[in-house]
Design an enzyme around this catalytic site. Structure first.
Site, PDB file in Angstrom:
ATOM      1  N   LYS A   1       0.863  -1.168   0.000  1.00 18.64           N
ATOM      2  CA  LYS A   1       0.000   0.000   0.000  1.00 18.64           C
ATOM      3  C   LYS A   1       0.902   1.222   0.000  1.00 18.64           C
ATOM      4  CE  LYS A   1      -3.537   2.583   2.475  1.00 18.64           C
ATOM      5  NZ  LYS A   1      -4.205   2.840   3.768  1.00 18.64           N
TER       6      LYS A   1
ATOM      7  N   GLY B   1      -8.639   9.345   9.298  1.00 23.02           N
ATOM      8  CA  GLY B   1      -8.931   9.365  10.713  1.00 23.02           C
ATOM      9  C   GLY B   1     -10.052  10.290  11.147  1.00 23.02           C
TER      10      GLY B   1
ATOM     11  N   ALA C   1      -9.943   5.610   3.962  1.00 23.10           N
ATOM     12  CA  ALA C   1      -9.791   6.784   4.842  1.00 23.10           C
ATOM     13  C   ALA C   1     -11.087   7.581   4.952  1.00 23.10           C
ATOM     14  CB  ALA C   1      -8.673   7.703   4.392  1.00 23.10           C
ATOM     15  N   GLY C   2     -11.452   7.893   6.196  1.00 16.95           N
ATOM     16  CA  GLY C   2     -12.573   8.777   6.477  1.00 16.95           C
ATOM     17  C   GLY C   2     -13.900   8.102   6.744  1.00 16.95           C
TER      18      GLY C   2
ATOM     19  N   THR D   1      -9.627   3.343  11.802  1.00 13.16           N
ATOM     20  CA  THR D   1      -9.930   4.154  12.977  1.00 13.16           C
ATOM     21  C   THR D   1     -11.324   3.876  13.539  1.00 13.16           C
ATOM     22  OG1 THR D   1      -8.446   5.903  12.229  1.00 13.16           O
ATOM     23  CG2 THR D   1     -10.111   6.506  13.849  1.00 13.16           C
TER      24      THR D   1
END
Length: 257
Positions: A99, A160, A186-187, A209
């Site tokens: 990644k 995050g 992400a998010g 997260t």
């Protein structure tokens, strides 16, 4: 059962990929990974003890017979550092999967598009299965595809933040145009966000997260798994068209005639 996702030389039945950071303990992380059903798990190289693999928590708490490790290059600042990190990763993890993360700005962690494109081209030439983490830029995603990325991983919102599909319109374009798998990364902060991403037609989602910091990470991992499956099923079933006016589900004429 026949809905298989292929990335590089690997096939996956689970379309939920999970990260391994921020968990309260390695034991909880292990249970959450199992509950998620994930077959692709990301791990930051900087958290791995390369000198004594036998005692390293990350390597001993994940069953690599069932899970593909996806090492990431988090912490590198440019393409040169990313290539070096990937080569080290291949030696440590014995996998060509990588990644690619290049985010020199420590405050917002936005990926560098120029260095990411350069590194992807070089890593693909070296035989890596490259999954670059990028901003939701449709032009960049096509360029990455052209130079050999195995998939693209556009962010939904800053990493995050748990804000969900902030970049929804751009993600729709990327999904429409892409000829390689699109993994929304992400998010994503709630299972409903994962379902939403899959309903758009994303091939997979990556969550860390939102699972790791939940009051009950194991239960949250299970919830994300179910949401990902539901979103994929809805996409395959074909969502109904959106209308600006009411549409009766039963005829309004000849009532009780």
């Amino acid at each position: 059962m026949n809905d298989i996702l292929t990335i590089g030389a690997r096939q996956f039945t689970s379309r939920l990929f999970v990260g391994t950071g921020k968990f309260p303990s390695p034991q909880i992380m292990q249970k959450a990974v199992i509950a998620s059903g994930s077959q692709m798990v990301t791990v930051a190289m900087k958290r791995i003890n390369m000198l004594n693999e036998a005692t390293d928590d990350m390597l001993t708490h994940i069953n690599r017979d069932n899970v593909q490790f996806l090492p990431n290059t988090s912490g590198v600042r440019d393409a040169q550092e990313a290539v070096l990190a990937a080569q080290m990763s291949r030696e440590v993890f014995h996998t060509d999967f990588i990644k690619l993360e290049i985010h020199p700005d420590p405050k917002y962690l936005m990926p560098d598009p120029i260095e990411t494109l350069k590194a992807t081209e070089e890593l693909a030439r070296l035989g890596f299965t490259v999954l670059p983490y990028v901003q939701p830029d449709p032009v960049l995603c096509k360029r990455l595809e052209e130079v050999g990325s195995a998939a693209v991983m556009p962010l939904a919102a800053p990493i995050g933040t748990n804000k969900g599909l902030v970049a929804r319109d751009l993600l729709e374009i990327i999904i429409e145009q892409s000829r390689v798998p699109v993994v929304i990364d992400a998010g994503l902060g709630a299972p409903s966000h994962a379902a939403d991403a899959m309903e758009l037609g994303a091939d997979a989602v990556l969550v860390n997260t939102a699972i790791a910091i939940a009051d009950d990470p194991v239960r949250m991992a299970r919830a994300f798994s179910q949401a990902t499956i539901a979103g994929r099923e809805a996409f395959l079933a074909g969502l109904g068209a959106v209308s600006t006016s009411a549409q009766a589900s039963s005829p309004l004429t000849s009532f009780l005639s």
